[in-house]
Design a protein around this motif. Sequence first.
Motif: not given
Lengths: 498, 498, 498, 498
Positions: A1-9, A20-34
């Motif tokens: 997922m490029a550019g976490v600061a952008e709204p997710r397409p 499909a099965i994200r890691s905890p870190d992937e999950f945390r990272e996904s919340l840094r999305d502005n």
Amino acid sequence: MAGVAEPRPLGLEEERCNMAIRSPDEFRESLRDNRRVFMNGELVEDVTTHPILKVNTETAAGDFLLTHSEDPAVRDLFVASHPETGEPISRYFLPPHTSEDLEKRLEMIGQSIRLTGGLPFGKDVGTDAMYAIMTTAQRMGKPEYLERAQSYLEHLRKNDLNLCGAITDVKGDRGKPPAQQTHPDYYLHIVDQNKDGIVVRGAKIHITAAPAANDILVLPTRQMRENESEYSVAFAIPANAKGITMVCRPSRGERSPSEFPAGLPVRGLVEAMIIFDDVLVPWERVFMCGEWQFSMLLAYTFATYHRFTAVSYKIPIVELLAGCAVAMAEMNGVERVGHIRAKLVEIAAYVETLKALATAAIKSPVMHGDLAVPNLLITNMGKLHFASHYHEIIKLVQDIAGGIISTMPTYKDWQNEELHKPLEHYLGGSSKYTTEERLRMIALTHRMVASAESAHMEVVTVHGEGSMEAQRMMISVESPFKEYRNLALTAAGVPPRG
Amino acid sequence: MAGVAEPRPLGLEEERCNMAIRSPDEFRESLRDNRRVFMNGELVEDVTTHPILKVNTETAAGDFLLTHSEDPAVRDLFVASHPETGEPISRYFLPPHTSEDLEKRLEMIGQSIRLTGGLPFGKDVGTDAMYAIMTTAQRMGKPEYLERAQSYLEHLRKNDLNLCGAITDVKGDRGKPPAQQTHPDYYLHIVDQNKDGIVVRGAKIHITAAPAANDILVLPTRQMRENESEYSVAFAIPANAKGITMVCRPSRGERSPSEFPAGLPVRGLVEAMIIFDDVLVPWERVFMCGEWQFSMLLAYTFATYHRFTAVSYKIPIVELLAGCAVAMAEMNGVERVGHIRAKLVEIAAYVETLKALATAAIKSPVMHGDLAVPNLLITNMGKLHFASHYHEIIKLVQDIAGGIISTMPTYKDWQNEELHKPLEHYLGGSSKYTTEERLRMIALTHRMVASAESAHMEVVTVHGEGSMEAQRMMISVESPFKEYRNLALTAAGVPPRG
Amino acid sequence: MAGVAEPRPLGLEEERCNMAIRSPDEFRESLRDNRRVFMNGELVEDVTTHPILKVNTETAAGDFLLTHSEDPAVRDLFVASHPETGEPISRYFLPPHTSEDLEKRLEMIGQSIRLTGGLPFGKDVGTDAMYAIMTTAQRMGKPEYLERAQSYLEHLRKNDLNLCGAITDVKGDRGKPPAQQTHPDYYLHIVDQNKDGIVVRGAKIHITAAPAANDILVLPTRQMRENESEYSVAFAIPANAKGITMVCRPSRGERSPSEFPAGLPVRGLVEAMIIFDDVLVPWERVFMCGEWQFSMLLAYTFATYHRFTAVSYKIPIVELLAGCAVAMAEMNGVERVGHIRAKLVEIAAYVETLKALATAAIKSPVMHGDLAVPNLLITNMGKLHFASHYHEIIKLVQDIAGGIISTMPTYKDWQNEELHKPLEHYLGGSSKYTTEERLRMIALTHRMVASAESAHMEVVTVHGEGSMEAQRMMISVESPFKEYRNLALTAAGVPPRG
Amino acid sequence: MAGVAEPRPLGLEEERCNMAIRSPDEFRESLRDNRRVFMNGELVEDVTTHPILKVNTETAAGDFLLTHSEDPAVRDLFVASHPETGEPISRYFLPPHTSEDLEKRLEMIGQSIRLTGGLPFGKDVGTDAMYAIMTTAQRMGKPEYLERAQSYLEHLRKNDLNLCGAITDVKGDRGKPPAQQTHPDYYLHIVDQNKDGIVVRGAKIHITAAPAANDILVLPTRQMRENESEYSVAFAIPANAKGITMVCRPSRGERSPSEFPAGLPVRGLVEAMIIFDDVLVPWERVFMCGEWQFSMLLAYTFATYHRFTAVSYKIPIVELLAGCAVAMAEMNGVERVGHIRAKLVEIAAYVETLKALATAAIKSPVMHGDLAVPNLLITNMGKLHFASHYHEIIKLVQDIAGGIISTMPTYKDWQNEELHKPLEHYLGGSSKYTTEERLRMIALTHRMVASAESAHMEVVTVHGEGSMEAQRMMISVESPFKEYRNLALTAAGVPPRG
């Protein structure tokens, strides 16, 4: 997922299959999305590091820990195979078709709490909403709704998204329906629609764990009437979409140096108010748009799934409450005293009745097409059971544990050189436990029944998943009153009538 | 069976094969056997014709009506095939091996009441005792007990006998154990034994429907201690055996001309005290003789089976109570009033929680060998649930129905020429029902919540199948207190211990 | 009073002065006045000798026994001096002006029951109505009403009349007001008026002890609205007036040979429906005639006085209930067992809270002119207290006493030669009491909690003096909700408003 | 008082006459006396300025504000004349001789809270102990005890001292009496005595407001047995005496910027554990020294006075709770909804029953010599009433108020420029109030039922002034069980016995 600061397409094509099965870190990272999150009057920069919101994030992250568990039994419980592709997905994303499927949900939620120390609220409430949407879509007679729902479920599976359910409107004067309020925004509504989608305005409150959700699922808070079609709206939207603001109630942060250490990390969820300031929702995420006739089915089915989720998460909580009572009775040396024993039995009957009601709700589900809904009547009785007696149980635990759960010295006192020895001398109980063990248990019991958290939990118990009147209303609708009556009329020799 | 006035021989050989499913008349005839039954200070000549005992007999005879029902669904429910011979036998005589078997028992008891208007108490309680005896026999390590039990079960099957369970001793000073009483007879005990059998003395009270039983099954009323082996005794005996006297409490007889007609015949059971005056019990009918170590298993297993029977028969009763409330609310025109609605919901939740607990008890049975016992914890919670809230429900029904259930005129007033017209004029309610329909329903509700019978039922609810303290004791034993505690210790960071 | 068969003249002049305190025989004689009373479809010839109505008459006669007591303390309690003439009159006929006067009423009612074994219901309810009439008359601005009330009070004093209060209308469809019913007679109303008086039609139900009343006092059952002035009517009328018919519910008669003897005679009251078939009421006995605006004051003031009477008579009844529990616990040998002790404490707290509420209601009366009304809020809480917990207390007494209260042998069994010895042998309890003493106490407890009478008392407790919703309504009206709210607004820094 | 850092001398001579009514500043100054107070592991320098303890101090200082009130009615309530000298003294220091005196105490405590916003706990509990000491001293037959008590009362009057009551011992294993514990110090006891006084060791917990007390009054926590004479000890001691250490539980400090403003300052009391490390108590302050026979009288009389104090302070608290419910119902626009109305009535009945029980306890005091003790039975029922139903009332307030009491935004959010407008837009309710008014009320309700403070108050309600079992024990002792029983025996025709 490029550019976490952008709204997710929203498009699904370009997404990675192995997400499909994200890691905890992937999950945390996904919340840094502005995402736009406020707490205490300040905009939060990062919900994964903010001293309070971090606890909420980590609690939600528990779900991702479980799907990566090294224990195969745990992994098998939380990870399922995609019914078509066979790829691993979160089991939450498998719609329940049978009693066994419902039992799995019960088990997942219970085990989540037991293994991580707190409820990773997100996919449970999200799929409660999702399966209510699918149930309703089957009935609405517009194939596009079912297609969108199925496509969105696929999106959830592929991206392993965390969710929140935004149901409760702010409501204004509760004595008035949406259309008679002093302004039209007390219930979230459609203010515009165009080729791209619909534009919505309003505010939803009591949205548990919202700052840790990737997507928000929005449903009507109740049955809508004919003149309330603009309020009959359901959709999904990324949490960082333009126009969305979350205002979060501060709750506790990490364990402070004053607190006694415990066996599990601090867990807790934040409550948010979500403001929708003319938010554009693309058509492919709209699941209801004015079909007020189906608002009741949607609201009721969600309520039932979600109250079943509530029963599921309450079980380990009240087991822990019961455990505090038993342990404190032992540590105080009163576990054989008659009135203490009677109180422990009352607590156990409360816990086990809840579990029995869950079993019974699972064993007699209602089928909507191929979707299994936990028995509506029993599920509502289960929620009402735990909510209506919860304060009494809290009282019993407080009673058994003793006033010290509210007057105990802090861990800093315990560590103070001058105080340590007298505290150890004076605060002992049964010789089966050390003074420090007793103080740790007192500290846990404090948290469970005598703290800001426990007071909050009382309110959650009363109002979460709908207040007790809401359950009574559904019991009123679902109970076989006419069958009862006809039995009586027949016994009295009076012909039953319609 | 030659000579009904003679004690029935125990030998099985000469019995007729086609007796296995007796007709109601065969059953009635079998009770004319010179049994010694007193009521109101007088020896009863014939329990099938005595004005009060007749009601008890006919209520019990309901079971034999059902096995001869013309409705195949009913017959299939109540009649089963002998597992070896395939001959038709009463389904009660099939030991439960699975959840489904337990569900059948629940259904049989419920349907008995719904179809005959009252509980044909007999084979249910008798086989509760029988399967407890068999469970215990499996554990006692003496093969003769199991053989006797199986042989006796065969005897029951072949002769289609009606039973009663004689459990509760008179107890004397309840603050003292059997051996410390002012005389040794407050608990039934063995006073002698010889080559033919054992000789027992004592008295059992609260023996429901006893005058309609062919055989009496006697069990210890509670766990016995080491010095109480003479009190650790279980056996079966024909009701007309020498030395047995029944003293019956008068209850209501047939419907009187003052009572409004109803849709079902009067049903009701008589309570008896059974005095055993040095009764000889042949060895082949002795199932425990001094093995005090197994008295707890026997008493607890019987209690569980029997409380499950109690839950089963309470369901149709409380459904009927609920029906009276609904019907009276309608007839009074208040079924939509807020507080009435709230009370109806409370009643429905009471009824449906009982049903849900029954479902849960069935779904998680405990296996003793190949015998399925309903879940001990849930069954006891079910009994406690209905007993502890029953009076509250009675209060709600009284409240909804109105004072007229206790002040209404009689059927004779209704039939009086001068009074009929004004009564019809003044005692109407909602126009959906005629005045007579309303009065019939008031009369039924009177019977259910405002009569000698309803007061008796309150006491039965409290004390039948063991008082609420007995259930609390079993909940105390069966609840997973240690598991609760260990959860809490772990959460507090304290190592769990034994 | 010449010619008992004639309607009693209303004129006061010719009445004998020394009638003021009538003897029990004079009272009995006064009821042989050709009143039209039915029971079980038959016209009753003499309410003082009829096997069932005799009990009602003798219970009412208890009041006249007390005013003739040989114990001066008793006589002083029940007999007072006429405030002007100094002649002896029943103290009930002295209007309460102070807390002390209210305390006297409490004491009179309590002692009536303790000394005669049952409530001589009549003058208490009658003067509850009378003082409500006087309170209302003071406010109505028509001097004739107050004059009539005072003149009627003088009539009561001089003739020492027994009364009943006829309040509850039959009501028809309770969802509809009087004027919308299918016929106009579901609430008693004025059908005509002329120079002699008014003509009324309707039926009143639940009229306790009516067949033993000399005069009937009729009041509206509730607040009436503007279009209900024909229903806003209050008056007094002799029980044998033309057009009056009583239909009585059969209740128990004298003690039967099956019942164990007791220390007090059988006491009990009959419930009647009174039909007014175009009854002429002379103007001097009319206390309200269309003034619907005052119907609420009249109904509420009567309700308060009468609920205070109810609290007064419940106190000795629940003390006796408590006594049954204590005595049975002792006789069973369990009075020191923990859970029994806890239940006895619960019963005592119920009884003593009722007494404390009575004390508090007396200590803060509301003055209407010179009439003291027991505190409205506390009186209603007192009635609600005993009614809402009564069934729970019954359950506790049943629980403590044991199943034998419902299964015990009869007195005829006890007297049977063959049975006596075994019954004595087997039915003993604690050695502090003989078996017969225990059986007598079991018989009393049966009557109090497990009989037709106890079931009737449950209904009376719920519905007598208005149902619990009626008390809740008055608590809603009388509670200082605005004061509470203003406290909270002030604490929150929000200006209180109207 | 020279040298606040020095322990205060006990001699009375040199004290200033005009100290009798101290100003708040004099009170604050008196607490800067080198007392040894810990919080959070740190020694507190000044309890009047410490961020948390300051709230405790100022709450206690409320009492001194009231005695200096400019409102003469307030001053007259809190200031009395010395019975001999006529000098102004705190009314708390006048022993109650009549119902009216007890009523004054009730009123003082209620008004303290209403006027200052919180309970100035100190002189109330202190004189509860003092009058229990005097009651006991009258019975002990040793004139010196009474003299010391009177002399100490004079000391309190002249110096206008604030007090705390140190009753509850740490207790160790509660299943064991003092002498069988693993060490002898689990109950405070005499370790030595000499010509100057006694030396005591032990620790008392749950000592409310202790850091704001000038003197500590120490009493046994319960009845002591023959072999527990070293534990039978009562005395007074200055809070800064050598060997005394207080360990205080942190509670809330001043209102934070996140909290909405309110109409009253923050009030609250701190709970302390007081360690007595071989403290010398001069003989003139010793009120019991080994007389175990009188420990029960002392403990029970204190308990009764103190539970009456508890009833007194609970009344304004539960009135405020009721007010929150009413105000929130109005602000949400649901004050006319049926089930809300029913809940408000339930709350009002709870509050008003408490007030009625207080009235009744006052009206029937027990006299010990010339000291009036509130009725023991009713006072204990009053405490049990509020404690046993409190959690239910909290639940009702939470239910009525809505989930927003636990999820509301903070004052900082409200003040944030971006958020203010949407919050005002979305969080309005009934148009009778502004959004800010509603949020202020929500904030108050949060504090009362959904905060750390409210959770603490639940525990205080259960355990303060003795747990509910303690009240049940006293109800068991004080209830007229024998009178109940004799009523029943008499009614049954069984001779009453001892």
